[in-house]
Write a protein that holds these residues in place. Structure first.
Motif, PDB file in Angstrom:
ATOM      1  N   HIS A 107      48.080  -4.326  42.723  1.00  0.00           N
ATOM      2  CA  HIS A 107      48.774  -3.075  43.019  1.00  0.00           C
ATOM      3  C   HIS A 107      47.771  -2.053  43.536  1.00  0.00           C
ATOM      4  CE1 HIS A 107      47.332  -0.692  39.661  1.00  0.00           C
ATOM      5  NE2 HIS A 107      47.868  -1.483  38.742  1.00  0.00           N
ATOM      6  N   CYS A 108      48.275  -1.044  44.219  1.00  0.00           N
ATOM      7  CA  CYS A 108      47.425  -0.047  44.854  1.00  0.00           C
ATOM      8  C   CYS A 108      47.582   1.321  44.206  1.00  0.00           C
ATOM      9  CB  CYS A 108      47.721   0.034  46.350  1.00  0.00           C
ATOM     10  SG  CYS A 108      47.356  -1.491  47.242  1.00  0.00           S
ATOM     11  N   SER A 109      47.976   1.336  42.939  1.00  0.00           N
ATOM     12  CA  SER A 109      48.100   2.573  42.185  1.00  0.00           C
ATOM     13  C   SER A 109      46.756   2.960  41.587  1.00  0.00           C
ATOM     14  CB  SER A 109      49.130   2.404  41.068  1.00  0.00           C
ATOM     15  OG  SER A 109      49.052   3.460  40.139  1.00  0.00           O
ATOM     16  N   GLY A 110      46.486   4.261  41.547  1.00  0.00           N
ATOM     17  CA  GLY A 110      45.243   4.710  40.942  1.00  0.00           C
ATOM     18  C   GLY A 110      45.294   4.753  39.437  1.00  0.00           C
ATOM     19  N   ALA A 111      46.453   5.095  38.860  1.00  0.00           N
ATOM     20  CA  ALA A 111      46.545   5.329  37.423  1.00  0.00           C
ATOM     21  C   ALA A 111      47.244   4.221  36.654  1.00  0.00           C
ATOM     22  CB  ALA A 111      47.255   6.654  37.157  1.00  0.00           C
ATOM     23  N   GLY A 128      45.198  -7.844  39.960  1.00  0.00           N
ATOM     24  CA  GLY A 128      44.131  -6.865  40.125  1.00  0.00           C
ATOM     25  C   GLY A 128      44.655  -5.546  40.637  1.00  0.00           C
ATOM     26  N   GLY A 129      43.722  -4.617  40.790  1.00  0.00           N
ATOM     27  CA  GLY A 129      44.022  -3.303  41.350  1.00  0.00           C
ATOM     28  C   GLY A 129      43.140  -3.040  42.556  1.00  0.00           C
ATOM     29  N   PHE A 130      43.698  -2.345  43.556  1.00  0.00           N
ATOM     30  CA  PHE A 130      42.985  -2.065  44.812  1.00  0.00           C
ATOM     31  C   PHE A 130      43.442  -0.675  45.255  1.00  0.00           C
ATOM     32  CE2 PHE A 130      42.289  -2.347  49.428  1.00  0.00           C
ATOM     33  CZ  PHE A 130      41.082  -3.023  49.528  1.00  0.00           C
ATOM     34  N   HIS A 131      42.701   0.351  44.853  1.00  0.00           N
ATOM     35  CA  HIS A 131      43.144   1.733  45.082  1.00  0.00           C
ATOM     36  C   HIS A 131      42.163   2.487  45.977  1.00  0.00           C
ATOM     37  CE1 HIS A 131      43.377   6.101  44.135  1.00  0.00           C
ATOM     38  NE2 HIS A 131      44.660   5.847  44.327  1.00  0.00           N
ATOM     39  N   PRO A 132      42.552   2.791  47.230  1.00  0.00           N
ATOM     40  CA  PRO A 132      41.701   3.630  48.074  1.00  0.00           C
ATOM     41  C   PRO A 132      41.751   5.078  47.591  1.00  0.00           C
ATOM     42  CG  PRO A 132      43.269   2.321  49.377  1.00  0.00           C
ATOM     43  CD  PRO A 132      43.732   2.281  47.955  1.00  0.00           C
ATOM     44  N   MET A 133      40.575   5.670  47.365  1.00  0.00           N
ATOM     45  CA  MET A 133      40.482   7.075  46.953  1.00  0.00           C
ATOM     46  C   MET A 133      40.605   7.946  48.200  1.00  0.00           C
ATOM     47  SD  MET A 133      39.985   9.250  44.415  1.00  0.00           S
ATOM     48  CE  MET A 133      38.973   8.820  42.997  1.00  0.00           C
ATOM     49  N   GLN A 134      41.839   8.127  48.644  1.00  0.00           N
ATOM     50  CA  GLN A 134      42.113   8.881  49.864  1.00  0.00           C
ATOM     51  C   GLN A 134      43.550   9.366  49.823  1.00  0.00           C
ATOM     52  OE1 GLN A 134      41.436  10.991  52.215  1.00  0.00           O
ATOM     53  NE2 GLN A 134      39.800   9.639  52.966  1.00  0.00           N
ATOM     54  N   CYS A 150      35.869   5.571  52.786  1.00  0.00           N
ATOM     55  CA  CYS A 150      36.395   5.965  51.484  1.00  0.00           C
ATOM     56  C   CYS A 150      36.087   4.883  50.444  1.00  0.00           C
ATOM     57  CB  CYS A 150      37.881   6.273  51.546  1.00  0.00           C
ATOM     58  SG  CYS A 150      38.987   4.842  51.468  1.00  0.00           S
ATOM     59  N   THR A 151      36.122   5.283  49.196  1.00  0.00           N
ATOM     60  CA  THR A 151      35.884   4.359  48.093  1.00  0.00           C
ATOM     61  C   THR A 151      37.187   3.671  47.705  1.00  0.00           C
ATOM     62  OG1 THR A 151      33.956   5.511  47.197  1.00  0.00           O
ATOM     63  CG2 THR A 151      35.277   4.237  45.635  1.00  0.00           C
ATOM     64  N   VAL A 152      37.105   2.372  47.438  1.00  0.00           N
ATOM     65  CA  VAL A 152      38.248   1.616  46.945  1.00  0.00           C
ATOM     66  C   VAL A 152      37.915   1.130  45.539  1.00  0.00           C
ATOM     67  CG1 VAL A 152      39.736  -0.383  47.266  1.00  0.00           C
ATOM     68  CG2 VAL A 152      38.916   0.878  49.252  1.00  0.00           C
ATOM     69  N   ALA A 153      38.682   1.585  44.558  1.00  0.00           N
ATOM     70  CA  ALA A 153      38.484   1.140  43.177  1.00  0.00           C
ATOM     71  C   ALA A 153      39.112  -0.231  43.003  1.00  0.00           C
ATOM     72  CB  ALA A 153      39.093   2.143  42.207  1.00  0.00           C
ATOM     73  N   LEU A 167      37.581  -7.551  51.336  1.00  0.00           N
ATOM     74  CA  LEU A 167      38.554  -6.799  52.138  1.00  0.00           C
ATOM     75  C   LEU A 167      38.128  -5.341  52.276  1.00  0.00           C
ATOM     76  CD1 LEU A 167      42.015  -8.152  50.909  1.00  0.00           C
ATOM     77  CD2 LEU A 167      40.887  -8.590  53.102  1.00  0.00           C
ATOM     78  N   ALA A 168      37.642  -4.745  51.195  1.00  0.00           N
ATOM     79  CA  ALA A 168      37.173  -3.359  51.279  1.00  0.00           C
ATOM     80  C   ALA A 168      36.049  -3.236  52.299  1.00  0.00           C
ATOM     81  CB  ALA A 168      36.713  -2.881  49.904  1.00  0.00           C
ATOM     82  N   ARG A 169      35.125  -4.188  52.265  1.00  0.00           N
ATOM     83  CA  ARG A 169      34.012  -4.156  53.222  1.00  0.00           C
ATOM     84  C   ARG A 169      34.517  -4.289  54.652  1.00  0.00           C
ATOM     85  NH1 ARG A 169      31.751  -7.783  56.049  1.00  0.00           N
ATOM     86  NH2 ARG A 169      32.875  -9.468  54.979  1.00  0.00           N
ATOM     87  N   ARG A 170      35.474  -5.184  54.872  1.00  0.00           N
ATOM     88  CA  ARG A 170      35.999  -5.389  56.223  1.00  0.00           C
ATOM     89  C   ARG A 170      36.772  -4.172  56.717  1.00  0.00           C
ATOM     90  NH1 ARG A 170      38.353 -11.502  56.174  1.00  0.00           N
ATOM     91  NH2 ARG A 170      38.709 -11.029  58.390  1.00  0.00           N
ATOM     92  N   LEU A 171      37.297  -3.384  55.808  1.00  0.00           N
ATOM     93  CA  LEU A 171      37.989  -2.141  56.182  1.00  0.00           C
ATOM     94  C   LEU A 171      37.025  -0.987  56.417  1.00  0.00           C
ATOM     95  CD1 LEU A 171      40.965  -2.280  53.649  1.00  0.00           C
ATOM     96  CD2 LEU A 171      41.071  -2.705  56.109  1.00  0.00           C
ATOM     97  N   GLY A 172      35.728  -1.218  56.180  1.00  0.00           N
ATOM     98  CA  GLY A 172      34.747  -0.146  56.330  1.00  0.00           C
ATOM     99  C   GLY A 172      34.700   0.766  55.129  1.00  0.00           C
ATOM    100  N   CYS A 173      35.209   0.301  53.988  1.00  0.00           N
ATOM    101  CA  CYS A 173      35.261   1.103  52.771  1.00  0.00           C
ATOM    102  C   CYS A 173      34.149   0.683  51.807  1.00  0.00           C
ATOM    103  CB  CYS A 173      36.616   0.943  52.091  1.00  0.00           C
ATOM    104  SG  CYS A 173      38.016   1.474  53.098  1.00  0.00           S
ATOM    105  N   VAL A 174      33.994   1.458  50.755  1.00  0.00           N
ATOM    106  CA  VAL A 174      32.998   1.177  49.724  1.00  0.00           C
ATOM    107  C   VAL A 174      33.736   0.659  48.490  1.00  0.00           C
ATOM    108  CG1 VAL A 174      31.188   2.129  48.254  1.00  0.00           C
ATOM    109  CG2 VAL A 174      31.501   3.004  50.591  1.00  0.00           C
ATOM    110  N   GLY A 175      33.497  -0.584  48.118  1.00  0.00           N
ATOM    111  CA  GLY A 175      34.147  -1.151  46.955  1.00  0.00           C
ATOM    112  C   GLY A 175      33.489  -0.687  45.666  1.00  0.00           C
TER     113      GLY A 175
END
Length: 306
Positions: A107-111, A128-134, A150-153, A167-175
């Motif tokens: 899921h992509c929920s932060g909380a 798992g969880g995959f939440h972009p901080m954006q 952006c950071t992905v938790a 996937l986060a790396r391929r999106l240009g994000c910081v895991g």
């Protein structure tokens, strides 16, 4: 299944986690931005389901070879399913969908706790969880542009954790590997850099309106100041880069501020006092304010604003 000509039924091969077929359940702003970014990164998004068929069709229409289906079809056809509905529906969807052994569900929920996906784990899926901080606005292209950097938790066990970090790396994000017990604190922290900034600027706009200026005039003046503040934060950090009269120990200006704010709204002045007290602690932490300067500001904050 039975046997034929002495041969046994062959199970479907496990999904290739290096190139998973991805699907979305939920077709809102986050799903649109994330799916477009995955497409740009060469990762196939092959299915989407949503309570709103129009939203699902709009998302699928922007992706080659992506089909609209119900949640059962997305779960059947995809190796990795992202759940992106409103947070309150995540556990319900996790219970309702027929997950399968070896599948991955994030899921992509932060909380929302990843434990909300427990029914999928009980069926043999990895969760798992995959939440972009954006923050994702209504413009899909602007939302897409906001993802890189952006950071992905990420919260998952192996091997899904490695898949999500890739996937986060391929999106240009910081895991960011997030401990389960830190999830809600992590999400609350984002509010201070996002929604609470809006609340603070709303207070500033109220002050401009008190002498007849418009919100647009206020934003034209304040947004360059905010941008400069963000640049200072990036260069110097939270404490060392803080500007303003509190960081200088300028008790006289703080007194004038309090008097002016009290005349507009005592609640506004009370919020100002609370923020100043937090600012004092930051200034002391940075070594920019000695004990005498801090005590002078504290005396003003303790006094009646009248």
């Amino acid at each position: 299944m039975g046997e034929s000509n002495g041969s046994k039924a062959v199970a479907c091969p496990p999904p290739d986690l290096r190139a998973p077929r991805i699907g979305f359940i939920g077709a809102g702003r986050l799903a649109r931005a994330l799916s477009l970014a995955l497409r740009a990164a060469g990762v196939p998004v092959v299915g989407v389901a949503s309570r709103s068929e129009a939203s699902a069709r709009a998302l699928a229409g922007s992706l080659p070879d992506c089909r609209v289906g119900d949640v059962e079809a997305v779960a059947r056809d995809c190796d990795l399913v992202f759940l992106t509905p409103p947070d309150g529906l995540i556990a319900e969807i996790a219970r309702a969908v027929p997950w399968r052994e070896g599948q991955s569900v994030a899921h992509c929920s932060g909380a929302t706790p990843v434990a909300a996906l427990r029914p999928a784990a009980d069926a043999g899926a990895r969760i798992g969880g995959f939440h972009p901080m954006q923050a994702f606005g209504a413009d899909p292209e602007a939302a897409l542009a906001s993802l890189p950097g952006c950071t992905v938790a990420i919260e998952a066990g192996p091997p899904l954790d490695a898949v999500l970090h890739d996937l986060a790396r391929r999106l240009g994000c910081v895991g960011l590997t997030l401990p389960p017990e830190a999830r809600v604190r992590y999400h609350a922290s984002g509010g201070y850099a996002s929604q609470h900034v809006h609340a603070l600027l709303a207070e500033a706009v109220r002050l401009w309106r008190s002498w007849g200026a418009t919100e647009q005039q206020a934003l034209d003046a304040l947004l360059p100041l905010l941008r400069g503040t963000l640049e200072s934060l990036a260069r110097s950090g939270v404490a060392a880069g803080m500007p303003g009269p509190v960081s200088r120990g300028d008790a006289g200006t703080v007194r004038l501020h309090r008097q002016a704010l009290q005349a507009v709204d005592p609640d506004m002045r009370d919020l100002y006092d609370r923020l100043c007290r937090r600012g004092l602690a930051l200034a002391r932490q940075a070594g920019r304010l000695d004990a005498a300067g801090a005590e002078g500001v504290e005396r003003v904050l303790d006094a009646s604003p009248d």
